[in-house]
Scaffold this motif. Structure first.
Motif, PDB file in Angstrom:
ATOM      1  N   PHE A  22      12.304   8.962   4.279  1.00 51.41           N
ATOM      2  CA  PHE A  22      12.583   8.723   5.553  1.00 51.41           C
ATOM      3  C   PHE A  22      12.519   9.836   6.593  1.00 51.41           C
ATOM      4  N   PHE A  23      12.253  11.014   6.136  1.00 52.85           N
ATOM      5  CA  PHE A  23      11.801  12.068   6.655  1.00 52.85           C
ATOM      6  C   PHE A  23       9.736  12.448   6.858  1.00 52.85           C
ATOM      7  N   LEU A  24       9.599  11.972   5.190  1.00 52.10           N
ATOM      8  CA  LEU A  24       8.222  11.634   5.083  1.00 52.10           C
ATOM      9  C   LEU A  24       7.317  10.796   6.423  1.00 52.10           C
ATOM     10  N   ILE A  25       8.439   9.720   6.952  1.00 49.97           N
ATOM     11  CA  ILE A  25       7.987   8.220   7.606  1.00 49.97           C
ATOM     12  C   ILE A  25       7.950   9.292   8.641  1.00 49.97           C
ATOM     13  N   THR A  26       9.176  10.201   8.800  1.00 54.16           N
ATOM     14  CA  THR A  26       8.971  10.392  10.052  1.00 54.16           C
ATOM     15  C   THR A  26       8.244  11.482  10.456  1.00 54.16           C
ATOM     16  N   LEU A  27       7.685  12.145   9.706  1.00 47.59           N
ATOM     17  CA  LEU A  27       6.569  13.042  10.099  1.00 47.59           C
ATOM     18  C   LEU A  27       5.615  12.359  10.210  1.00 47.59           C
ATOM     19  N   MET A  28       4.865  10.715   9.393  1.00 40.20           N
ATOM     20  CA  MET A  28       3.940  10.247   9.563  1.00 40.20           C
ATOM     21  C   MET A  28       4.179   9.851  11.180  1.00 40.20           C
ATOM     22  N   VAL A  29       4.782   9.149  11.569  1.00 32.41           N
ATOM     23  CA  VAL A  29       4.548   8.970  13.530  1.00 32.41           C
ATOM     24  C   VAL A  29       5.070  10.058  13.494  1.00 32.41           C
ATOM     25  N   LEU A  30       5.580  10.992  13.972  1.00 34.30           N
ATOM     26  CA  LEU A  30       4.773  12.926  14.605  1.00 34.30           C
ATOM     27  C   LEU A  30       3.242  12.702  14.251  1.00 34.30           C
ATOM     28  N   LEU A  31       3.137  12.641  13.071  1.00 34.66           N
ATOM     29  CA  LEU A  31       1.857  13.209  13.222  1.00 34.66           C
ATOM     30  C   LEU A  31       0.912  11.539  14.382  1.00 34.66           C
ATOM     31  N   ASP A  32       0.743  10.755  13.745  1.00 30.90           N
ATOM     32  CA  ASP A  32       0.270   9.272  14.432  1.00 30.90           C
ATOM     33  C   ASP A  32       0.203   9.670  16.717  1.00 30.90           C
TER      34      ASP A  32
END
Length: 144
Positions: free
Chosen positions: A111-121
């Motif tokens: 979930f941390f990496l998914i959250t990071l992907m959302v931040l990068l988006d």
């Protein structure tokens, strides 16, 4: 179709993760989310004669990366709907961050990496929009 363009597609992996987390005994407070994300689903025999165990977390991350790629392509359009998409993506990031920090079922690397992907988006969307706006201003200023 225009309303769909404003929808942040990274909400889909977040939603599916939420559904998986809510099916755990204890819901958002479940502490065995890490075990579910790292549990092997199947193995793939590699050319090197080694088995590669694929986990649920791996599948989530692979799907989220594909969705991130599509979101980055969407962010290159400079339509008015892009502003709504950026705002909704920012709200999604805030929701993800709150879940990651406060709910034990979301305190996983997946979930941390998914959250990071959302931040990068969010960051990519704003940067692309700013660069496109700057380019439009530069071209518009040379008309005189």
């Amino acid at each position: 179709m225009r309303n769909f363009a404003a929808f942040p597609l990274l909400a889909l992996p977040v939603l599916v993760y939420n559904l998986v987390a809510l099916t755990l005994d204890g819901g958002f407070s479940a502490v065995d989310a890490h075990a579910r994300m790292t549990e092997g689903l199947f193995t793939i025999r590699m050319a090197s004669n080694v088995d590669w165990p694929v986990t649920l977390g791996d599948l989530f991350l692979a799907a989220a990366l594909v969705v991130l790629f599509i979101e980055l392509l969407k962010s290159t359009t400079s339509r008015g709907v892009a502003i709504v998409n950026h705002a909704l993506s920012m709200i999604l990031f805030i929701i993800c961050l709150i879940q990651f920090l406060l709910a034990p079922a979301f305190a996983t690397s997946t979930f941390f990496l998914i959250t990071l992907m959302v931040l990068l988006d969010v960051l990519a969307g704003f940067i692309v929009t700013i660069v496109a706006a700057r380019r439009d201003i530069d071209f518009g200023g040379n008309d005189g």
